[in-house]
Design a protein around this motif. Structure first.
Motif, PDB file in Angstrom:
ATOM      1  N   GLY A  70      -4.126  29.725  17.212  1.00  0.00           N
ATOM      2  CA  GLY A  70      -3.265  29.017  18.147  1.00  0.00           C
ATOM      3  C   GLY A  70      -3.313  27.512  18.069  1.00  0.00           C
ATOM      4  O   GLY A  70      -2.622  26.833  18.838  1.00  0.00           O
ATOM      5  N   THR A  71      -4.102  26.960  17.141  1.00  0.00           N
ATOM      6  CA  THR A  71      -4.234  25.509  17.069  1.00  0.00           C
ATOM      7  C   THR A  71      -3.069  24.885  16.307  1.00  0.00           C
ATOM      8  O   THR A  71      -2.406  25.516  15.483  1.00  0.00           O
ATOM      9  CB  THR A  71      -5.542  25.104  16.393  1.00  0.00           C
ATOM     10  OG1 THR A  71      -5.588  25.697  15.085  1.00  0.00           O
ATOM     11  CG2 THR A  71      -6.746  25.520  17.210  1.00  0.00           C
ATOM     12  N   VAL A  72      -2.857  23.617  16.612  1.00  0.00           N
ATOM     13  CA  VAL A  72      -1.937  22.775  15.852  1.00  0.00           C
ATOM     14  C   VAL A  72      -2.813  21.799  15.072  1.00  0.00           C
ATOM     15  O   VAL A  72      -3.620  21.078  15.661  1.00  0.00           O
ATOM     16  CB  VAL A  72      -0.976  22.020  16.789  1.00  0.00           C
ATOM     17  CG1 VAL A  72      -0.093  21.072  15.990  1.00  0.00           C
ATOM     18  CG2 VAL A  72      -0.139  23.006  17.602  1.00  0.00           C
ATOM     19  N   VAL A  73      -2.678  21.775  13.749  1.00  0.00           N
ATOM     20  CA  VAL A  73      -3.596  21.010  12.908  1.00  0.00           C
ATOM     21  C   VAL A  73      -2.837  19.922  12.150  1.00  0.00           C
ATOM     22  O   VAL A  73      -1.768  20.174  11.580  1.00  0.00           O
ATOM     23  CB  VAL A  73      -4.329  21.936  11.911  1.00  0.00           C
ATOM     24  CG1 VAL A  73      -5.173  21.117  10.933  1.00  0.00           C
ATOM     25  CG2 VAL A  73      -5.201  22.931  12.662  1.00  0.00           C
ATOM     26  N   SER A  74      -3.415  18.710  12.161  1.00  0.00           N
ATOM     27  CA  SER A  74      -2.861  17.583  11.413  1.00  0.00           C
ATOM     28  C   SER A  74      -3.998  16.936  10.635  1.00  0.00           C
ATOM     29  O   SER A  74      -5.004  16.526  11.221  1.00  0.00           O
ATOM     30  CB  SER A  74      -2.220  16.569  12.362  1.00  0.00           C
ATOM     31  OG  SER A  74      -1.684  15.478  11.644  1.00  0.00           O
ATOM     32  N   ILE A  75      -3.843  16.838   9.319  1.00  0.00           N
ATOM     33  CA  ILE A  75      -4.906  16.326   8.461  1.00  0.00           C
ATOM     34  C   ILE A  75      -4.341  15.227   7.568  1.00  0.00           C
ATOM     35  O   ILE A  75      -3.244  15.359   7.021  1.00  0.00           O
ATOM     36  CB  ILE A  75      -5.497  17.450   7.584  1.00  0.00           C
ATOM     37  CG1 ILE A  75      -6.057  18.580   8.456  1.00  0.00           C
ATOM     38  CG2 ILE A  75      -6.584  16.914   6.654  1.00  0.00           C
ATOM     39  CD1 ILE A  75      -6.482  19.814   7.671  1.00  0.00           C
ATOM     40  N   GLY A  76      -5.100  14.148   7.412  1.00  0.00           N
ATOM     41  CA  GLY A  76      -4.684  13.095   6.481  1.00  0.00           C
ATOM     42  C   GLY A  76      -4.991  11.714   6.993  1.00  0.00           C
ATOM     43  O   GLY A  76      -5.224  11.505   8.185  1.00  0.00           O
ATOM     44  N   ARG A  77      -4.988  10.760   6.056  1.00  0.00           N
ATOM     45  CA  ARG A  77      -5.349   9.391   6.402  1.00  0.00           C
ATOM     46  C   ARG A  77      -4.220   8.392   6.179  1.00  0.00           C
ATOM     47  O   ARG A  77      -4.043   7.489   6.975  1.00  0.00           O
ATOM     48  CB  ARG A  77      -6.571   8.957   5.577  1.00  0.00           C
ATOM     49  CG  ARG A  77      -7.835   9.695   5.951  1.00  0.00           C
ATOM     50  CD  ARG A  77      -9.018   9.260   5.118  1.00  0.00           C
ATOM     51  NE  ARG A  77      -8.893   9.688   3.737  1.00  0.00           N
ATOM     52  CZ  ARG A  77      -9.867   9.567   2.840  1.00  0.00           C
ATOM     53  NH1 ARG A  77     -11.008   9.007   3.179  1.00  0.00           N
ATOM     54  NH2 ARG A  77      -9.704   9.995   1.612  1.00  0.00           N
ATOM     55  N   THR A  78      -3.468   8.542   5.102  1.00  0.00           N
ATOM     56  CA  THR A  78      -2.550   7.493   4.697  1.00  0.00           C
ATOM     57  C   THR A  78      -1.278   7.482   5.534  1.00  0.00           C
ATOM     58  O   THR A  78      -0.534   8.471   5.559  1.00  0.00           O
ATOM     59  CB  THR A  78      -2.181   7.654   3.211  1.00  0.00           C
ATOM     60  OG1 THR A  78      -3.375   7.696   2.433  1.00  0.00           O
ATOM     61  CG2 THR A  78      -1.326   6.489   2.741  1.00  0.00           C
ATOM     62  N   LEU A  79      -1.043   6.363   6.240  1.00  0.00           N
ATOM     63  CA  LEU A  79       0.219   6.117   6.947  1.00  0.00           C
ATOM     64  C   LEU A  79       0.583   7.229   7.914  1.00  0.00           C
ATOM     65  O   LEU A  79       1.750   7.581   8.084  1.00  0.00           O
ATOM     66  CB  LEU A  79       1.357   5.892   5.943  1.00  0.00           C
ATOM     67  CG  LEU A  79       1.175   4.689   4.999  1.00  0.00           C
ATOM     68  CD1 LEU A  79       2.277   4.658   3.954  1.00  0.00           C
ATOM     69  CD2 LEU A  79       1.164   3.383   5.793  1.00  0.00           C
TER      70      LEU A  79
ATOM     71  N   VAL B 210      -5.895  19.693  16.623  1.00  0.00           N
ATOM     72  CA  VAL B 210      -7.022  19.166  15.846  1.00  0.00           C
ATOM     73  C   VAL B 210      -6.483  18.136  14.867  1.00  0.00           C
ATOM     74  O   VAL B 210      -5.577  18.429  14.071  1.00  0.00           O
ATOM     75  CB  VAL B 210      -7.759  20.282  15.087  1.00  0.00           C
ATOM     76  CG1 VAL B 210      -8.916  19.694  14.281  1.00  0.00           C
ATOM     77  CG2 VAL B 210      -8.260  21.343  16.056  1.00  0.00           C
ATOM     78  N   VAL B 211      -7.035  16.930  14.926  1.00  0.00           N
ATOM     79  CA  VAL B 211      -6.645  15.847  14.030  1.00  0.00           C
ATOM     80  C   VAL B 211      -7.838  15.515  13.142  1.00  0.00           C
ATOM     81  O   VAL B 211      -8.921  15.197  13.641  1.00  0.00           O
ATOM     82  CB  VAL B 211      -6.211  14.592  14.814  1.00  0.00           C
ATOM     83  CG1 VAL B 211      -5.887  13.453  13.852  1.00  0.00           C
ATOM     84  CG2 VAL B 211      -5.015  14.903  15.703  1.00  0.00           C
ATOM     85  N   VAL B 212      -7.647  15.603  11.838  1.00  0.00           N
ATOM     86  CA  VAL B 212      -8.688  15.234  10.882  1.00  0.00           C
ATOM     87  C   VAL B 212      -8.272  13.917  10.236  1.00  0.00           C
ATOM     88  O   VAL B 212      -7.196  13.818   9.630  1.00  0.00           O
ATOM     89  CB  VAL B 212      -8.882  16.321   9.807  1.00  0.00           C
ATOM     90  CG1 VAL B 212      -9.967  15.900   8.826  1.00  0.00           C
ATOM     91  CG2 VAL B 212      -9.232  17.654  10.456  1.00  0.00           C
ATOM     92  N   ALA B 213      -9.119  12.901  10.382  1.00  0.00           N
ATOM     93  CA  ALA B 213      -8.769  11.553   9.945  1.00  0.00           C
ATOM     94  C   ALA B 213      -9.925  10.915   9.193  1.00  0.00           C
ATOM     95  O   ALA B 213     -11.026  11.469   9.105  1.00  0.00           O
ATOM     96  CB  ALA B 213      -8.382  10.703  11.156  1.00  0.00           C
ATOM     97  N   GLY B 214      -9.670   9.725   8.661  1.00  0.00           N
ATOM     98  CA  GLY B 214     -10.690   8.970   7.963  1.00  0.00           C
ATOM     99  C   GLY B 214     -11.613   8.254   8.929  1.00  0.00           C
ATOM    100  O   GLY B 214     -11.312   8.088  10.116  1.00  0.00           O
TER     101      GLY B 214
END
Length: 287
Positions: free
Chosen positions: A105-114, A132-136
């Motif tokens: 059921g999660t909404v996932v966003s991954i990434g660093r650039t822009l 869930v946000v995965v960032a630098g």
């Protein structure tokens, strides 16, 4: 001894191109992974960097891009003809594309650039689901993140794939920019059979067809981003259809072998084009 020298990234490309120029040697260079940054004419550093890239690009055999939209943009920025550029579609880094069982059921966003995290934070207030946000490590986060947003930084690649494999929706909120970005994450999500919502941008429109294999929203549109995510969460049949189409596209088109064949063809085309120009005397002299 080589027909072409392919350089990857701005530093390697500048080093090789400038070395050829300083030694007055013909450049057999084909530049790759050279991305456009924001225009900053008031910055002396930006002007110098742009001038150097113009110099080596004019002497090179050509340049490969990750998006079709960058062809005209780079040609204009580096002052070279568009026929010296080739768009080569990217590919998924997931070695075994396929639907992954499970959906937490999660909404996932991954990434660093822009990444447009401000728009994502605003959209999160309209989404009744854990995000869930995965960032630098150094990426700036909005100061007032809603409680349903959890931020993880610099986690192992295997962990990002685990999070994405369990997601209900993958989201790529991107800034409005001339540079292509976000494709790696989008391809990972598509290869794992996840429905994707992404910002309509230079880096996404070559791969996502709105309503066919994903959903596209306009840059900075928090309400539209939330509506697209909620639409997929509330309509499992639509989510499944888009995810299945995206996975099929990955398996048919966006794998390493087809990518390599396209890249080799583009390199060969640029080599032959330069050779023909030399033989006919139509090649522009180095500047």
């Amino acid at each position: 001894r080589f027909d072409a020298v392919v350089t990857m990234g701005p530093r390697a490309s500048l080093a090789y191109g400038l070395l050829c120029a300083l030694l007055r040697r013909p450049s057999k260079q084909i530049l790759t992974e050279v991305f456009l940054d924001f225009p900053r004419p008031a910055s002396a550093g930006w002007r110098i960097k742009t001038a150097l890239f113009r110099r080596i690009s004019r002497r090179a055999l050509g340049l490969l891009t990750n998006s079709s939209g960058e062809v005209a943009l780079i040609a204009r920025r580096f002052a070279i003809p568009e026929n010296r550029l080739r768009f080569v579609p990217m590919y998924t880094t997931i070695p075994d594309p396929g639907r992954r069982p499970g959906n937490d059921g999660t909404v996932v966003s991954i990434g660093r650039t822009l990444r447009d995290l401000d728009t994502l934070a605003a959209a999160a207030r309209l989404i009744d689901a854990p995000i869930v946000v995965v960032a630098g490590k150094r990426d700036r986060m909005p100061a007032d993140l809603p409680p349903n947003v959890r931020v993880l930084r610099e986690i192992p690649l295997a962990e990002t794939h685990r999070l994405l494999a369990g997601a209900a929706v993958a989201v790529a909120p991107l800034q409005a920019t001339e540079r292509s970005t976000g494709q790696v994450f989008i391809f990972e999500a598509m290869a794992l059979g996840k429905p994707v919502v992404a910002t309509r941008s230079v880096g996404t429109v070559d791969y996502l067809r709105d309503g066919e294999n994903g959903l596209l929203v306009e840059p900075g549109d928090a309400a539209g981003l939330a509506a697209a995510v909620n639409r997929l969460r509330n309509d499992p049949a639509l989510a499944d259809r888009l995810a299945a189409a995206a996975l099929a596209d990955c398996q048919a088109q966006w794998m390493p072998d087809p990518h390599a064949a396209r890249k080799l063809k583009a390199i060969g085309d640029l080599c032959r084009q330069s050779q023909t120009a030399q033989e006919t005397g139509t090649e522009s002299p180095p500047r």
